[in-house]
Motif scaffolding. Structure first.
Motif, PDB file in Angstrom:
ATOM      1  N   PRO A   1      -1.107  53.637  58.497  1.00  0.00           N
ATOM      2  CA  PRO A   1      -0.366  52.415  58.818  1.00  0.00           C
ATOM      3  C   PRO A   1      -0.970  51.146  58.215  1.00  0.00           C
ATOM      4  N   TYR A   2      -2.037  51.247  57.428  1.00  0.00           N
ATOM      5  CA  TYR A   2      -2.742  50.059  56.974  1.00  0.00           C
ATOM      6  C   TYR A   2      -2.120  49.469  55.716  1.00  0.00           C
ATOM      7  N   THR A   3      -2.053  48.154  55.716  1.00  0.00           N
ATOM      8  CA  THR A   3      -1.633  47.412  54.529  1.00  0.00           C
ATOM      9  C   THR A   3      -2.639  46.289  54.326  1.00  0.00           C
ATOM     10  N   LYS A   4      -2.617  45.710  53.143  1.00  0.00           N
ATOM     11  CA  LYS A   4      -3.510  44.576  52.882  1.00  0.00           C
ATOM     12  C   LYS A   4      -3.178  43.428  53.827  1.00  0.00           C
ATOM     13  N   ALA A   5      -1.899  43.295  54.172  1.00  0.00           N
ATOM     14  CA  ALA A   5      -1.480  42.208  55.053  1.00  0.00           C
ATOM     15  C   ALA A   5      -1.929  42.430  56.494  1.00  0.00           C
TER      16      ALA A   5
ATOM     17  N   ALA B   1     -15.145  41.014  46.351  1.00  0.00           N
ATOM     18  CA  ALA B   1     -14.488  42.314  46.187  1.00  0.00           C
ATOM     19  C   ALA B   1     -13.140  42.348  46.898  1.00  0.00           C
ATOM     20  N   LEU B   2     -13.106  41.862  48.138  1.00  0.00           N
ATOM     21  CA  LEU B   2     -11.860  41.855  48.908  1.00  0.00           C
ATOM     22  C   LEU B   2     -10.815  40.958  48.256  1.00  0.00           C
ATOM     23  N   GLU B   3     -11.188  39.742  47.943  1.00  0.00           N
ATOM     24  CA  GLU B   3     -10.231  38.808  47.344  1.00  0.00           C
ATOM     25  C   GLU B   3      -9.765  39.291  45.979  1.00  0.00           C
ATOM     26  N   GLY B   4     -10.637  40.014  45.263  1.00  0.00           N
ATOM     27  CA  GLY B   4     -10.242  40.587  43.986  1.00  0.00           C
ATOM     28  C   GLY B   4      -9.168  41.657  44.121  1.00  0.00           C
ATOM     29  N   GLN B   5      -9.035  42.223  45.300  1.00  0.00           N
ATOM     30  CA  GLN B   5      -8.006  43.225  45.576  1.00  0.00           C
ATOM     31  C   GLN B   5      -6.819  42.645  46.338  1.00  0.00           C
ATOM     32  N   GLY B   6      -6.792  41.327  46.482  1.00  0.00           N
ATOM     33  CA  GLY B   6      -5.684  40.680  47.174  1.00  0.00           C
ATOM     34  C   GLY B   6      -5.772  40.773  48.685  1.00  0.00           C
ATOM     35  N   ILE B   7      -6.986  40.924  49.212  1.00  0.00           N
ATOM     36  CA  ILE B   7      -7.194  41.030  50.660  1.00  0.00           C
ATOM     37  C   ILE B   7      -7.915  39.775  51.128  1.00  0.00           C
ATOM     38  N   ALA B   8      -7.320  39.072  52.076  1.00  0.00           N
ATOM     39  CA  ALA B   8      -7.889  37.811  52.564  1.00  0.00           C
ATOM     40  C   ALA B   8      -9.204  38.060  53.300  1.00  0.00           C
TER      41      ALA B   8
ATOM     42  N   HIS C   1     -17.089  49.305  44.852  1.00  0.00           N
ATOM     43  CA  HIS C   1     -16.428  50.606  44.703  1.00  0.00           C
ATOM     44  C   HIS C   1     -15.607  50.961  45.938  1.00  0.00           C
ATOM     45  N   ILE C   2     -16.178  50.802  47.107  1.00  0.00           N
ATOM     46  CA  ILE C   2     -15.469  51.173  48.328  1.00  0.00           C
ATOM     47  C   ILE C   2     -14.244  50.284  48.547  1.00  0.00           C
ATOM     48  N   VAL C   3     -14.402  48.995  48.315  1.00  0.00           N
ATOM     49  CA  VAL C   3     -13.256  48.100  48.487  1.00  0.00           C
ATOM     50  C   VAL C   3     -12.154  48.447  47.485  1.00  0.00           C
ATOM     51  N   LYS C   4     -12.502  48.653  46.225  1.00  0.00           N
ATOM     52  CA  LYS C   4     -11.484  48.960  45.210  1.00  0.00           C
ATOM     53  C   LYS C   4     -10.839  50.323  45.432  1.00  0.00           C
ATOM     54  N   SER C   5     -11.657  51.346  45.692  1.00  0.00           N
ATOM     55  CA  SER C   5     -11.109  52.699  45.741  1.00  0.00           C
ATOM     56  C   SER C   5     -10.451  53.045  47.072  1.00  0.00           C
ATOM     57  N   ASP C   6     -10.722  52.279  48.105  1.00  0.00           N
ATOM     58  CA  ASP C   6     -10.124  52.588  49.403  1.00  0.00           C
ATOM     59  C   ASP C   6      -9.203  51.457  49.856  1.00  0.00           C
ATOM     60  N   LEU C   7      -9.761  50.345  50.270  1.00  0.00           N
ATOM     61  CA  LEU C   7      -8.936  49.247  50.787  1.00  0.00           C
ATOM     62  C   LEU C   7      -7.992  48.691  49.726  1.00  0.00           C
ATOM     63  N   GLY C   8      -8.441  48.671  48.485  1.00  0.00           N
ATOM     64  CA  GLY C   8      -7.610  48.151  47.400  1.00  0.00           C
ATOM     65  C   GLY C   8      -6.377  48.984  47.114  1.00  0.00           C
ATOM     66  N   THR C   9      -6.363  50.225  47.603  1.00  0.00           N
ATOM     67  CA  THR C   9      -5.199  51.087  47.376  1.00  0.00           C
ATOM     68  C   THR C   9      -4.133  50.920  48.464  1.00  0.00           C
ATOM     69  N   PHE C  10      -4.437  50.155  49.502  1.00  0.00           N
ATOM     70  CA  PHE C  10      -3.438  49.914  50.548  1.00  0.00           C
ATOM     71  C   PHE C  10      -2.263  49.155  49.943  1.00  0.00           C
ATOM     72  N   PRO C  11      -1.054  49.444  50.406  1.00  0.00           N
ATOM     73  CA  PRO C  11       0.083  48.640  49.943  1.00  0.00           C
ATOM     74  C   PRO C  11      -0.058  47.188  50.417  1.00  0.00           C
ATOM     75  N   ASP C  12       0.575  46.278  49.711  1.00  0.00           N
ATOM     76  CA  ASP C  12       0.490  44.856  50.070  1.00  0.00           C
ATOM     77  C   ASP C  12       1.072  44.590  51.442  1.00  0.00           C
ATOM     78  N   GLU C  13       2.219  45.128  51.721  1.00  0.00           N
ATOM     79  CA  GLU C  13       2.917  44.909  53.006  1.00  0.00           C
ATOM     80  C   GLU C  13       3.138  46.215  53.729  1.00  0.00           C
TER      81      GLU C  13
END
Length: 150
Positions: A26-30, A61-68, A138-150
């Motif tokens: 259920p996780y999204t970047k938003a 790392a987070l902001e680079g993946q579009g995560i606030a 690596h962890i932010v890009k390969s895991d959290l960064g793969t979450f859909p935006d919404e």
């Protein structure tokens, strides 16, 4: 022979219904944002001397993946880093764990839970100062960064 072919064709028909190599969550970047950061430094003998830089590395790392990212109390989730290391035989060895924590409802009550987790072991490093940024990124890009935006 006909039975095998019928079974094979029925199996082939059912396969597209399954999502292969995809995780449904259920996780999204938003809905995980804004993300806070915390860390536990259990490193000894000078194995990690740049712990104070970890929050800035996580923020980038987070902001680079579009995560606030937030440093305030408004965090919906927290990215937590744990480093455990000691020096032996000229190098540092130990482990690192990073997890994303957030509130969930369990049996009608809100509780803090680990939503995602990853880790690594290391040996023979003179210092973790160069390893920790790579791990966080690596962890932010390969895991959290793969979450859909919404």
């Amino acid at each position: 022979m006909k039975i095998v072919l019928i079974f094979a064709s029925l199996t082939a028909l059912a396969l597209p219904a399954f999502a292969h190599n995809e995780e449904v969550h259920p996780y999204t970047k938003a809905n995980i944002s804004p993300v806070g950061f915390s860390y536990e430094d259990a490193a000894e003998d000078g194995c990690w001397t740049s712990a104070a830089d970890a929050a800035g590395i996580a923020k980038a790392a987070l902001e680079g993946q579009g995560i606030a990212f937030t440093e305030g109390d408004d965090a919906k989730t927290t990215l937590h880093l744990f480093i455990d290391a000691e020096r032996s035989g000229g190098g540092c060895y130990g482990n690192a764990r990073m997890d994303l924590r957030g509130m969930i409802e369990w049996d009608g009550q809100p509780i803090m839970a680990v939503l995602r987790e990853a880790g690594a072991n290391f040996i023979g490093q003179q210092s973790l100062n160069g390893v920790v940024p790579i791990l966080i990124d690596h962890i932010v890009k390969s895991d959290l960064g793969t979450f859909p935006d919404e």
